[in-house]
Design a protein around this motif. Sequence first.
Motif, short mmCIF file in Angstrom:
data_model
loop_
_atom_site.label_atom_id
_atom_site.label_comp_id
_atom_site.label_asym_id
_atom_site.label_seq_id
_atom_site.Cartn_x
_atom_site.Cartn_y
_atom_site.Cartn_z
N GLU A 140 -13.91 61.02 -86.93
CA GLU A 140 -13.27 62.33 -87.00
C GLU A 140 -12.05 62.38 -86.10
O GLU A 140 -11.97 61.68 -85.08
N LEU A 141 -11.12 63.23 -86.48
CA LEU A 141 -9.92 63.43 -85.71
C LEU A 141 -10.24 64.10 -84.39
O LEU A 141 -11.02 65.06 -84.35
N VAL A 142 -9.62 63.60 -83.33
CA VAL A 142 -9.71 64.27 -82.03
C VAL A 142 -8.37 64.94 -81.71
O VAL A 142 -8.31 66.14 -81.44
N ALA A 143 -7.31 64.16 -81.78
CA ALA A 143 -5.99 64.72 -81.45
C ALA A 143 -4.91 63.79 -81.95
O ALA A 143 -5.11 62.57 -82.00
N THR A 144 -3.78 64.37 -82.32
CA THR A 144 -2.61 63.59 -82.69
C THR A 144 -1.39 64.14 -81.97
O THR A 144 -1.37 65.31 -81.54
N ILE A 145 -0.36 63.29 -81.88
CA ILE A 145 0.87 63.70 -81.24
C ILE A 145 2.03 63.07 -82.01
O ILE A 145 2.00 61.88 -82.32
N THR A 146 3.02 63.89 -82.34
CA THR A 146 4.16 63.40 -83.11
C THR A 146 5.17 62.72 -82.19
O THR A 146 5.07 62.82 -80.96
N PRO A 147 6.17 62.08 -82.77
CA PRO A 147 7.24 61.51 -81.93
C PRO A 147 7.94 62.58 -81.08
O PRO A 147 8.45 62.26 -80.00
N ASN A 148 7.94 63.81 -81.53
CA ASN A 148 8.54 64.90 -80.77
C ASN A 148 7.56 65.56 -79.80
O ASN A 148 7.87 66.59 -79.21
N ALA A 149 6.37 64.97 -79.68
CA ALA A 149 5.34 65.44 -78.75
C ALA A 149 4.68 66.73 -79.19
O ALA A 149 4.07 67.42 -78.37
N ASP A 150 4.77 67.07 -80.46
CA ASP A 150 3.96 68.16 -80.98
C ASP A 150 2.53 67.65 -81.14
O ASP A 150 2.32 66.53 -81.61
N GLY B 272 -8.88 72.94 -75.57
CA GLY B 272 -9.10 73.55 -74.27
C GLY B 272 -9.74 72.60 -73.27
O GLY B 272 -9.77 72.89 -72.07
N ARG B 273 -10.25 71.47 -73.76
CA ARG B 273 -10.87 70.48 -72.86
C ARG B 273 -10.12 69.15 -72.86
O ARG B 273 -10.04 68.49 -71.84
N PHE B 274 -9.57 68.79 -74.01
CA PHE B 274 -8.87 67.51 -74.15
C PHE B 274 -7.37 67.77 -74.31
O PHE B 274 -6.96 68.75 -74.96
N THR B 275 -6.59 66.85 -73.77
CA THR B 275 -5.13 66.91 -73.89
C THR B 275 -4.61 65.54 -74.28
O THR B 275 -5.01 64.53 -73.70
N ILE B 276 -3.71 65.52 -75.25
CA ILE B 276 -3.08 64.28 -75.66
C ILE B 276 -1.64 64.29 -75.17
O ILE B 276 -0.96 65.34 -75.19
N SER B 277 -1.17 63.14 -74.73
CA SER B 277 0.21 63.02 -74.27
C SER B 277 0.69 61.61 -74.56
O SER B 277 -0.10 60.72 -74.90
N ARG B 278 2.00 61.41 -74.40
CA ARG B 278 2.56 60.09 -74.66
C ARG B 278 3.66 59.79 -73.66
O ARG B 278 4.33 60.70 -73.17
N ASP B 279 3.81 58.50 -73.39
CA ASP B 279 4.89 57.99 -72.55
C ASP B 279 5.62 56.94 -73.37
O ASP B 279 5.13 55.81 -73.54
N ASN B 280 6.76 57.31 -73.91
CA ASN B 280 7.49 56.39 -74.79
C ASN B 280 8.01 55.17 -74.05
O ASN B 280 8.13 54.09 -74.65
N GLU B 281 8.32 55.32 -72.79
CA GLU B 281 8.79 54.16 -72.02
C GLU B 281 7.69 53.12 -71.86
O GLU B 281 7.95 51.92 -71.93
N LYS B 282 6.47 53.59 -71.67
CA LYS B 282 5.34 52.67 -71.51
C LYS B 282 4.65 52.36 -72.83
O LYS B 282 3.69 51.59 -72.86
N LYS B 283 5.12 52.99 -73.91
CA LYS B 283 4.53 52.78 -75.24
C LYS B 283 3.03 53.06 -75.20
O LYS B 283 2.21 52.32 -75.77
N THR B 284 2.68 54.12 -74.55
CA THR B 284 1.28 54.45 -74.32
C THR B 284 1.00 55.90 -74.67
O THR B 284 1.79 56.79 -74.35
N VAL B 285 -0.14 56.10 -75.32
CA VAL B 285 -0.63 57.45 -75.60
C VAL B 285 -1.91 57.65 -74.79
O VAL B 285 -2.71 56.73 -74.64
N TYR B 286 -2.06 58.86 -74.26
CA TYR B 286 -3.19 59.16 -73.40
C TYR B 286 -4.05 60.27 -74.01
O TYR B 286 -3.55 61.13 -74.74
N LEU B 287 -5.32 60.23 -73.67
CA LEU B 287 -6.22 61.33 -74.00
C LEU B 287 -6.95 61.71 -72.71
O LEU B 287 -7.80 60.95 -72.23
N GLN B 288 -6.58 62.83 -72.16
CA GLN B 288 -7.27 63.36 -70.98
C GLN B 288 -8.43 64.21 -71.44
O GLN B 288 -8.23 65.19 -72.17
N MET B 289 -9.62 63.83 -71.02
CA MET B 289 -10.83 64.50 -71.46
C MET B 289 -11.51 65.14 -70.26
O MET B 289 -11.96 64.43 -69.36
#
Length: 113
Positions: free
Chosen positions: A45-55, A64-81
């Motif tokens: 199942e889907l948890v979270a997605t993030i577009t190239p524009n960070a939407d 309200g509990r999980f947050t998705i973010s990205r660092d384009n310089e590090k080519k890394t996507v994060y999921l803070q739970m």
Amino acid sequence: VQLQACGGGLVQAGGSLRLACTASGIIFRFTAMGWYRQAPGKQRELVATITPNADTNIADSVKGRFTISRDNEKKTVYLQMNSLRPADTAVYYCWSGSSLISWGQGTLVTVSS
């Protein structure tokens, strides 16, 4: 071409974990990224997605509990739970919108009660 996920582990209910997925071989800054999860005996199942524009798009079950973010310089996507629950126990998979690769290898998150 690879999606390398890390950060899973065992945590008590109410605790926090941060997952990270580092991509190689794709044009990361132009690629949508995300996280899915699959609990034992259940469908992925889907948890979270993030577009190239960070939407972001967050599943209602974790909003309200999980947050998705990205660092384009590090080519890394994060999921803070945060505020993890036993129901969050699953293998978490990194997902890429690239035509070259869709899934990483998965990282297990176990939340004990």
